[in-house]
Design an enzyme around this catalytic site. Sequence first.
Site, PDB file in Angstrom:
ATOM      1  N   LYS A 175       0.738  -1.339  -0.018  1.00 20.38           N
ATOM      2  CA  LYS A 175       0.072  -0.010   0.094  1.00 20.38           C
ATOM      3  C   LYS A 175       0.786   1.219   0.154  1.00 20.38           C
ATOM      4  CE  LYS A 175      -1.540  -1.657   3.679  1.00 20.38           C
ATOM      5  NZ  LYS A 175      -2.149  -1.741   5.007  1.00 20.38           N
ATOM      6  N   THR A 208      -6.783   9.449   9.870  1.00 18.47           N
ATOM      7  CA  THR A 208      -6.460   8.076   9.151  1.00 18.47           C
ATOM      8  C   THR A 208      -6.325   6.928   9.948  1.00 18.47           C
ATOM      9  OG1 THR A 208      -4.004   8.600   9.137  1.00 18.47           O
ATOM     10  CG2 THR A 208      -5.274   9.269   7.167  1.00 18.47           C
ATOM     11  N   GLY A 210      -6.875   3.513  11.333  1.00 24.61           N
ATOM     12  CA  GLY A 210      -7.554   2.424  11.003  1.00 24.61           C
ATOM     13  C   GLY A 210      -7.688   2.168   9.280  1.00 24.61           C
ATOM     14  N   THR A 211      -7.078   2.992   8.677  1.00 26.36           N
ATOM     15  CA  THR A 211      -7.108   2.927   7.274  1.00 26.36           C
ATOM     16  C   THR A 211      -6.590   1.529   6.686  1.00 26.36           C
ATOM     17  OG1 THR A 211      -5.094   4.106   6.930  1.00 26.36           O
ATOM     18  CG2 THR A 211      -6.858   5.328   6.622  1.00 26.36           C
ATOM     19  N   GLY A 212      -5.665   1.020   7.189  1.00 26.75           N
ATOM     20  CA  GLY A 212      -5.071  -0.197   6.860  1.00 26.75           C
ATOM     21  C   GLY A 212      -5.766  -1.464   7.086  1.00 26.75           C
ATOM     22  N   CYS A 213      -6.596  -1.327   8.335  1.00 22.69           N
ATOM     23  CA  CYS A 213      -7.503  -2.266   8.456  1.00 22.69           C
ATOM     24  C   CYS A 213      -8.854  -2.294   7.652  1.00 22.69           C
ATOM     25  CB  CYS A 213      -7.946  -2.288  10.133  1.00 22.69           C
ATOM     26  SG  CYS A 213      -6.580  -2.113  11.329  1.00 22.69           S
TER      27      CYS A 213
HETATM   28  N1  LIG Z   1      -4.290  10.514   2.839  1.00 24.42           N
HETATM   29  C1  LIG Z   1      -4.741   9.423   2.114  1.00 24.42           C
HETATM   30  N2  LIG Z   1      -5.608   9.761   1.213  1.00 24.42           N
HETATM   31  C2  LIG Z   1      -6.090   8.860   0.313  1.00 24.42           C
HETATM   32  N3  LIG Z   1      -5.894   7.511   0.713  1.00 24.42           N
HETATM   33  C3  LIG Z   1      -5.241   7.035   1.599  1.00 24.42           C
HETATM   34  C4  LIG Z   1      -4.510   8.111   2.543  1.00 24.42           C
HETATM   35  N4  LIG Z   1      -3.875   7.490   3.423  1.00 24.42           N
HETATM   36  C5  LIG Z   1      -3.704   6.044   3.110  1.00 24.42           C
HETATM   37  N5  LIG Z   1      -4.772   6.031   2.254  1.00 24.42           N
HETATM   38  C6  LIG Z   1      -5.292   4.732   1.439  1.00 24.42           C
HETATM   39  O1  LIG Z   1      -5.616   3.860   2.647  1.00 24.42           O
HETATM   40  C7  LIG Z   1      -5.103   2.390   2.393  1.00 24.42           C
HETATM   41  C8  LIG Z   1      -4.246   2.107   3.678  1.00 24.42           C
HETATM   42  O2  LIG Z   1      -2.961   2.547   3.237  1.00 24.42           O
HETATM   43  P1  LIG Z   1      -1.638   2.911   4.100  1.00 24.42           P
HETATM   44  O3  LIG Z   1      -0.526   2.668   3.519  1.00 24.42           O
HETATM   45  O4  LIG Z   1      -1.886   4.103   5.081  1.00 24.42           O
HETATM   46  O5  LIG Z   1      -1.687   1.478   5.221  1.00 24.42           O
HETATM   47  P2  LIG Z   1      -1.621   1.522   6.759  1.00 24.42           P
HETATM   48  O6  LIG Z   1      -0.388   2.199   6.863  1.00 24.42           O
HETATM   49  O7  LIG Z   1      -1.336  -0.152   6.833  1.00 24.42           O
HETATM   50  O8  LIG Z   1      -2.652   1.867   7.454  1.00 24.42           O
HETATM   51  P3  LIG Z   1      -2.758   2.364   8.839  1.00 24.42           P
HETATM   52  O9  LIG Z   1      -1.818   3.563   8.902  1.00 24.42           O
HETATM   53  O10 LIG Z   1      -4.037   2.260   9.245  1.00 24.42           O
HETATM   54  O11 LIG Z   1      -1.836   1.216   9.816  1.00 24.42           O
HETATM   55  C9  LIG Z   1      -4.486   2.489   1.134  1.00 24.42           C
HETATM   56  O12 LIG Z   1      -5.576   2.010   0.159  1.00 24.42           O
HETATM   57  C10 LIG Z   1      -4.007   3.716   0.870  1.00 24.42           C
HETATM   58  O13 LIG Z   1      -3.620   4.172  -0.428  1.00 24.42           O
HETATM   59  C1  LIG Z   2      -6.240  -3.530  17.296  1.00 22.86           C
HETATM   60  C2  LIG Z   2      -5.620  -2.801  16.295  1.00 22.86           C
HETATM   61  N1  LIG Z   2      -5.392  -3.169  15.146  1.00 22.86           N
HETATM   62  C3  LIG Z   2      -4.623  -2.678  14.287  1.00 22.86           C
HETATM   63  C4  LIG Z   2      -4.374  -1.325  14.257  1.00 22.86           C
HETATM   64  C5  LIG Z   2      -3.530  -0.513  13.230  1.00 22.86           C
HETATM   65  O1  LIG Z   2      -4.366   0.513  13.063  1.00 22.86           O
HETATM   66  P1  LIG Z   2      -3.517   2.064  12.681  1.00 22.86           P
HETATM   67  O2  LIG Z   2      -2.104   1.622  12.236  1.00 22.86           O
HETATM   68  O3  LIG Z   2      -4.385   2.922  11.853  1.00 22.86           O
HETATM   69  O4  LIG Z   2      -3.567   2.621  14.065  1.00 22.86           O
HETATM   70  C6  LIG Z   2      -4.733  -0.636  15.834  1.00 22.86           C
HETATM   71  N2  LIG Z   2      -4.290   0.599  15.774  1.00 22.86           N
HETATM   72  N3  LIG Z   2      -5.206  -1.440  16.592  1.00 22.86           N
END
Ligand SMILES: Nc1ncnc2c1ncn2[C@@H]1O[C@H](COP(=O)(O)OP(=O)(O)OP(=O)(O)O)[C@@H](O)[C@H]1O
Ligand SMILES: Cc1ncc(COP(=O)(O)O)c(N)n1
Length: 269
Positions: A175, A208, A210-213
């Site tokens: 991602k 942002t 929880g975007t990855g989840c």
């Molecule tokens: N600022 C943003 N604008 C639009 N899309 C975004 C943005 N940030 C993340 N995304 C999208 O959100 C999804 C998760 O991407 P990211 O690389 O941030 O994952 P992550 O780091 O695992 O998430 P988290 O930060 O929740 O752990 C991807 O589809 C990415 O393209």
């Molecule tokens: C229980 C749990 N699972 C996954 C994430 C990662 O999400 P993020 O990187 O957006 O904090 C989190 N914060 N908490």
Amino acid sequence: MSVYKALTIAGSDSGGGAGIQADLKTFQELDVFGMTAITAVTAQNTLGVHGVYPLPVEGIVKQIAAIGTDLGTDAIKTGMLFSSEIIQAVSEQIKFFKWKNIIVDPVMIAKGGAALLQDEAVQALKSYLIPLSLVITPNIPEAEVLTGITIKSMDDRKEAAKRLHEFGAKNVVVKGGHDDSSDTLVDLLYDGAEFYYFTSNRIDTKNTHGTGCTFAAALTAEIAKGNNVQDAVQTAQNFIHEAIKNDLKLGNGHGPTNHWAYKKQKVIL
Ligand SMILES: Nc1ncnc2c1ncn2[C@@H]1O[C@H](COP(=O)(O)OP(=O)(O)OP(=O)(O)O)[C@@H](O)[C@H]1O
Ligand SMILES: Cc1ncc(COP(=O)(O)O)c(N)n1
């Protein structure tokens, strides 16, 4: 009417934006019946992680077996797994029930920096779980830790995706949320033969959490419904884009995304 089902094996986020809570909300919005096996409880809000309480492995195995021996599932998402013991036990259950549609989100560190996976558990992910996965969805720092490759360019990302495919993942999505070198954001998919680029506009927001989840849960829901990986990645990106664009402005830190937004926008269209 057919009912599609998905199981999330992940941690609980009391703040409701990530983890099990994000997964269930996303499954529901995409018309998939959600089920859970909770690996750890976190005391968490938009300001950070204030406590991590892993469940006993026996309790995690029992939750998974309760699904496997009765309801069954069309797809599984794994999120926060915390320790190598949990990763090993989850992998054994997946093999026991011969489940195939496994989406592995290799959660390591929360936005605020708290560890959601112990350092020594990285090897267990590679040895036990990644070889079982249909799709693995690391962000850039996670892909770096898993492969040892420093990712500065798209070529580095492609190299990391190839390495993760060699570890046994059938499809790899690296991602692009952490690459802030451009306003265009790219999620890269590699299926072992071709690379596919899913682009979207970067939205300027601090909300942002929880975007990855949410991305991986949407992907899992689409796979549960029988869609192919490319279509599922596109829907997952559309889902998270709307969720980030229509953020809820909750809490004082990194707020959650809006899990209602994708469906609402579709209804209006
Ligand atoms: N600022 C943003 N604008 C639009 N899309 C975004 C943005 N940030 C993340 N995304 C999208 O959100 C999804 C998760 O991407 P990211 O690389 O941030 O994952 P992550 O780091 O695992 O998430 P988290 O930060 O929740 O752990 C991807 O589809 C990415 O393209
Ligand atoms: C229980 C749990 N699972 C996954 C994430 C990662 O999400 P993020 O990187 O957006 O904090 C989190 N914060 N908490």
